[in-house]
Write an enzyme that holds these catalytic residues in place. Structure first.
Site, PDB file in Angstrom:
ATOM      1  N   GLY A   3      48.853 -19.820   2.249  1.00  0.00           N
ATOM      2  CA  GLY A   3      49.409 -20.803   1.333  1.00  0.00           C
ATOM      3  C   GLY A   3      50.704 -21.421   1.816  1.00  0.00           C
ATOM      4  CE1 TYR A   4      53.221 -26.120  -0.762  1.00  0.00           C
ATOM      5  CE2 TYR A   4      51.995 -24.888  -2.392  1.00  0.00           C
ATOM      6  CZ  TYR A   4      52.385 -26.095  -1.867  1.00  0.00           C
ATOM      7  OH  TYR A   4      51.950 -27.260  -2.422  1.00  0.00           O
ATOM      8  CB  ALA A  12      51.030 -15.099  -4.843  1.00  0.00           C
ATOM      9  CE1 TYR A  67      51.033 -20.854 -11.743  1.00  0.00           C
ATOM     10  CE2 TYR A  67      53.029 -22.054 -12.345  1.00  0.00           C
ATOM     11  CZ  TYR A  67      52.339 -21.255 -11.462  1.00  0.00           C
ATOM     12  OH  TYR A  67      52.948 -20.842 -10.297  1.00  0.00           O
ATOM     13  CB  VAL A  99      42.965 -25.803  -2.473  1.00  0.00           C
ATOM     14  CG1 VAL A  99      41.856 -24.758  -2.581  1.00  0.00           C
ATOM     15  CG2 VAL A  99      42.576 -27.063  -3.233  1.00  0.00           C
ATOM     16  CB  THR A 100      46.821 -21.321  -2.414  1.00  0.00           C
ATOM     17  OG1 THR A 100      47.064 -21.020  -3.799  1.00  0.00           O
ATOM     18  CG2 THR A 100      47.720 -22.478  -1.990  1.00  0.00           C
TER      19      THR A 100
END
Length: 405
Positions: free
Chosen positions: A55-56, A144, A242, A282-283
């Site tokens: 991801g990021y 995460a 969220y 999109v992760t």
């Protein structure tokens, strides 16, 4: 040799295997997409990326290497290949990132283990001390995780994705066994007991703060040290599950932690601590959140190629961290890299499409081909230029920490 042909096998958005060659090509494409910096820094900044393999966090690692010329350490938690299964995609992405770093003369060490543990913090501190001059310039925190073991008490906390107060019904996007898209309504039960506290303990700022305190206690923070925790706010369409849900409470705690750290780092080393609010992507983490798949597919349908990928966002963040451009902070002191997503005109069209989305209409409203391919690319599939009919070696070793680049 453990060569075999790997075909995608999945249960919903979760794939059982990953493709080493696809993961490698994906990393190479991300690196190639980073514009070269205008000049060469006098000294390569030393950086630590916690959560470097996906991801990021992966984008932060690659952009830091390719744009800012960093050297340093990446920390992640990935599973090795076995006789029956491939390694996790992050394992292969890390191996590919390390190979690219070596090829470009960058010294980057990757450690595989529990980022929440004090033993990992000690291992990182020891490396900074003996290998990277004893001073850390930047720390990017991008974790995460489903659970965290408190190093002080040994208690295991579990994060949950739940609304707070009332059940929440939302549209969501699923694909059947034949790849056909379906829009469904799902209901998520609200948080119960200490769900919110447990999620905050896993996904809030406690571990980020512990990293800073641990490294500061070893006198490893350089003058002007900066640290950033990566975060997300998102649309009103997904807010109930969220930003206003259990995960949103954790993100608010992350922002509170940033303000507290910023107040302390200023007088301590002339440093800064901020959160960076990134745009939708999109992760592997985001696809688990009800409604996010539908939202991102619709967002891409509205924006097309104007949707800003993580690697471009993190390139901009590194420019701010290294002083190539000033920090772009909002009134809450957060770096905002999501303005393209939350532009009112964009959100108005996305909302119209969300309200109109059904199984019958979704193909004309969302970019389903792009979204499906993005999910597959998380595991190394659907990457252009890869021959998926050819056998590929799955027993890829973890990068050698002893290699100096």
């Amino acid at each position: 040799m453990s060569e075999r042909v790997i075909a995608p096998r999945n249960r919903g958005f979760l794939f059982l295997d990953s493709h080493p060659a696809g993961c490698e090509r994906l990393v190479e494409d991300m690196w190639a997409g980073v514009p070269a910096a205008a000049g060469t820094p006098d000294r390569a900044p030393v950086a630590l990326i916690v959560g470097s393999s996906a991801g990021y966090g992966l984008a932060a690692t690659i952009a830091g290497l390719a744009r800012a010329g960093i050297r340093g350490i990446g920390v992640c938690f990935e599973k090795a290949p076995t006789e029956r299964r491939t390694a996790t995609a992050g394992w292969y992405r890390t191996a590919a990132t390390a190979a690219l770093a070596r090829r470009h003369g960058r010294e980057m060490v990757f450690l595989n283990g529990d980022a929440f543990s004090d033993s990992m913090k000690n291992q990182v501190a020891d490396l900074i001390e003996r290998r990277f001059g004893g001073r850390l310039d930047h720390l990017i925190y991008s974790v995460a995780a489903p659970r965290r073991t408190d190093p002080d008490t040994g208690r295991v906390y579990t994060s949950v994705l739940k609304p707070i107060g009332e059940p929440h019904r939302t549209k969501t996007l699923v694909f059947d066994d034949h790849g056909a898209a379906e829009v469904k309504e799902v209901e998520t039960r609200p948080a119960e007991g200490d769900d919110t506290y447990q999620t905050l303990t896993v996904m809030g700022g406690a571990d980020w703060e512990r990293w800073i305190e641990h490294l500061a206690g070893r006198d490893l923070l350089a003058d002007g040290f900066t640290t950033v925790a990566l975060s997300y706010i998102g649309s009103a369409l997904t807010a109930a599950i969220y930003r206003q849900g259990t995960i949103g409470t954790a993100k608010a705690h992350l922002e509170q932690t940033a303000r507290s750290l910023d107040e302390r780092l200023g007088p301590f080393v002339g440093g800064r601590a901020v959160t960076s609010v990134n745009g939708a992507a999109v992760t592997q983490s985001s696809t688990a959140i009800p409604g996010i798949a539908l939202y991102v597919g619709l967002l891409r349908g509205v924006l097309g190629d104007a949707l800003v990928p993580p690697i471009a966002q993190l390139t901009e963040l590194w420019d701010q961290l290294t002083g190539a451009r000033p920090f772009g902070l909002d009134g809450e002191g957060r770096v905002r890299l999501d303005s393209w997503e939350l532009d009112p005109a964009v959100q108005e069209v996305v909302t119209e499409r969300w309200n109109a989305a059904t199984t019958d209409t979704i193909a004309g409203l969302a970019d389903l081909d792009w979204f499906r391919a993005e999910v597959e690319r998380l595991y190394g599939f659907a990457v252009p230029g890869v021959d998926y009919a050819a056998p590929v070696e799955t027993a890829v070793p973890w990068p050698d920490a002893g290699h100096t680049g």
